[in-house]
Design a protein around this motif. Sequence first.
Motif, mmCIF file in Angstrom:
data_model
loop_
_atom_site.group_PDB
_atom_site.id
_atom_site.type_symbol
_atom_site.label_atom_id
_atom_site.label_comp_id
_atom_site.label_asym_id
_atom_site.label_seq_id
_atom_site.Cartn_x
_atom_site.Cartn_y
_atom_site.Cartn_z
ATOM 1 N N LEU A 1 60.190 94.794 67.073
ATOM 2 C CA LEU A 1 61.529 94.464 67.555
ATOM 3 C C LEU A 1 62.260 95.772 67.836
ATOM 4 N N ILE A 2 62.699 95.939 69.065
ATOM 5 C CA ILE A 2 63.203 97.223 69.554
ATOM 6 C C ILE A 2 64.610 97.060 70.110
ATOM 7 N N ARG A 3 65.497 97.948 69.707
ATOM 8 C CA ARG A 3 66.820 97.958 70.318
ATOM 9 C C ARG A 3 66.758 98.779 71.603
ATOM 10 N N HIS A 4 67.491 98.357 72.614
ATOM 11 C CA HIS A 4 67.541 99.082 73.892
ATOM 12 C C HIS A 4 68.049 100.505 73.696
ATOM 13 N N GLY A 5 67.803 101.351 74.692
ATOM 14 C CA GLY A 5 68.323 102.712 74.667
ATOM 15 C C GLY A 5 69.842 102.746 74.807
ATOM 16 N N GLU A 6 70.386 103.922 74.639
ATOM 17 C CA GLU A 6 71.847 104.090 74.628
ATOM 18 C C GLU A 6 72.469 103.801 75.991
ATOM 19 N N THR A 7 73.675 103.250 75.958
ATOM 20 C CA THR A 7 74.504 103.079 77.154
ATOM 21 C C THR A 7 75.780 103.893 76.980
ATOM 22 N N ALA A 8 76.512 104.071 78.067
ATOM 23 C CA ALA A 8 77.788 104.781 77.987
ATOM 24 C C ALA A 8 78.742 104.065 77.046
ATOM 25 N N TRP A 9 78.684 102.744 77.034
ATOM 26 C CA TRP A 9 79.582 101.971 76.172
ATOM 27 C C TRP A 9 79.180 102.097 74.701
ATOM 28 N N ASN A 10 77.876 102.218 74.419
ATOM 29 C CA ASN A 10 77.465 102.501 73.045
ATOM 30 C C ASN A 10 78.093 103.806 72.570
ATOM 31 N N ALA A 11 78.033 104.825 73.433
ATOM 32 C CA ALA A 11 78.487 106.158 73.054
ATOM 33 C C ALA A 11 79.978 106.180 72.742
ATOM 34 N N GLU A 12 80.753 105.351 73.439
ATOM 35 C CA GLU A 12 82.199 105.347 73.201
ATOM 36 C C GLU A 12 82.663 104.174 72.351
ATOM 37 N N ARG A 13 81.700 103.428 71.796
ATOM 38 C CA ARG A 13 81.998 102.277 70.923
ATOM 39 C C ARG A 13 82.851 101.225 71.633
ATOM 40 N N ARG A 14 82.432 100.907 72.845
ATOM 41 C CA ARG A 14 83.057 99.827 73.615
ATOM 42 C C ARG A 14 82.129 98.620 73.528
ATOM 43 N N LEU A 15 82.671 97.477 73.170
ATOM 44 C CA LEU A 15 81.853 96.301 72.884
ATOM 45 C C LEU A 15 81.261 95.711 74.167
ATOM 46 N N GLN A 16 79.952 95.491 74.161
ATOM 47 C CA GLN A 16 79.257 95.034 75.364
ATOM 48 C C GLN A 16 79.018 93.532 75.368
ATOM 49 N N GLY A 17 78.400 93.022 74.298
ATOM 50 C CA GLY A 17 78.101 91.600 74.276
ATOM 51 C C GLY A 17 77.225 91.190 75.435
ATOM 52 N N HIS A 18 77.680 90.191 76.188
ATOM 53 C CA HIS A 18 76.911 89.693 77.329
ATOM 54 C C HIS A 18 77.186 90.452 78.619
ATOM 55 N N LEU A 19 78.095 91.424 78.599
ATOM 56 C CA LEU A 19 78.334 92.215 79.803
ATOM 57 C C LEU A 19 77.123 93.097 80.072
ATOM 58 N N ASP A 20 76.762 93.222 81.343
ATOM 59 C CA ASP A 20 75.486 93.844 81.716
ATOM 60 C C ASP A 20 75.688 95.323 82.020
ATOM 61 N N ILE A 21 75.526 96.164 80.998
ATOM 62 C CA ILE A 21 75.765 97.594 81.109
ATOM 63 C C ILE A 21 74.424 98.328 81.131
ATOM 64 N N PRO A 22 74.195 99.225 82.110
ATOM 65 C CA PRO A 22 72.906 99.914 82.197
ATOM 66 C C PRO A 22 72.789 101.054 81.186
ATOM 67 N N LEU A 23 71.576 101.550 81.009
ATOM 68 C CA LEU A 23 71.359 102.733 80.192
ATOM 69 C C LEU A 23 72.047 103.947 80.814
ATOM 70 N N ASN A 24 72.512 104.861 79.960
ATOM 71 C CA ASN A 24 72.982 106.144 80.462
ATOM 72 C C ASN A 24 71.807 107.121 80.472
ATOM 73 N N ALA A 25 72.059 108.374 80.790
ATOM 74 C CA ALA A 25 70.963 109.351 80.882
ATOM 75 C C ALA A 25 70.244 109.507 79.545
ATOM 76 N N GLU A 26 71.004 109.504 78.447
ATOM 77 C CA GLU A 26 70.383 109.603 77.128
ATOM 78 C C GLU A 26 69.535 108.370 76.839
ATOM 79 N N GLY A 27 70.019 107.206 77.241
ATOM 80 C CA GLY A 27 69.255 105.985 77.044
ATOM 81 C C GLY A 27 67.957 105.984 77.834
ATOM 82 N N GLU A 28 67.988 106.524 79.035
ATOM 83 C CA GLU A 28 66.773 106.619 79.838
ATOM 84 C C GLU A 28 65.775 107.568 79.182
ATOM 85 N N ARG A 29 66.279 108.677 78.622
ATOM 86 C CA ARG A 29 65.415 109.616 77.904
ATOM 87 C C ARG A 29 64.789 108.934 76.688
#
Length: 224
Positions: free
Chosen positions: A15-43
């Motif tokens: 069971l794997i959590r997705h990579g980082e998104t910009a909203w993860n980094a700034e502690r903005r709640l995502q839920g069902h909103l479809d936010i892509p990985l940021n550069a760190e998440g892609e790495r």
Amino acid sequence: MTLTTAPQGATTILLIRHGETAWNAERRLQGHLDIPLNAEGERQAALLGAALAGEAIDHVLSSDLGRARQTAEAILCVRGATTALQVDPQLRERCYGGFEGLLYSEIAARYPADFAAWQARNVDATLPPGKNQGESFRAFFDRVTTAIVAHAARHSGQTLALVAHGGVLECAYRAALGLALDTPRDFKVHNASINRFAVEQGKLRLLSWGEVEHLRQVALDDLP
């Protein structure tokens, strides 16, 4: 947590959590909103894929949200897989309704009573509506644990990589250890971490938690 071996005949779940998104980094709640990985998440996703390249994995599945799909596709890419990624909306993060898209401080200011109930871990509290209809933590827990066990039953005795979200990982951890839903989350859920479970007779058992060593790898080009 020390890795143990799944019982013979049990289904193994990575069971794997997705990579980082910009909203993860700034502690903005995502839920069902479809936010892509940021550069760190892609790495992180690329390192994850490389770490799992040699593992015996029979199927790769993910939530249908983009951040999970991107992470799962990185796993498949390294493995040279030719089959399409299997996606399941039941593996989505919890829907936070009107909380989605807001910083924690903004939620507290805009919805003080609902925020207080959320922070107090009222597992049956309903969330204010927004773009999406919010769900209680209990409903979310039932949704995702049912989905995980169903995938395990469908692929009995095999090894599955399921790419999902922080809340999904929390639910699986609680189910495996028998933790009450209203107790504090005093364990970390890292982006792009590998967390291993066995599923036998419809029950989750934790094998290892929070594998992140693969994310600490340093490229040879970066060495002084």
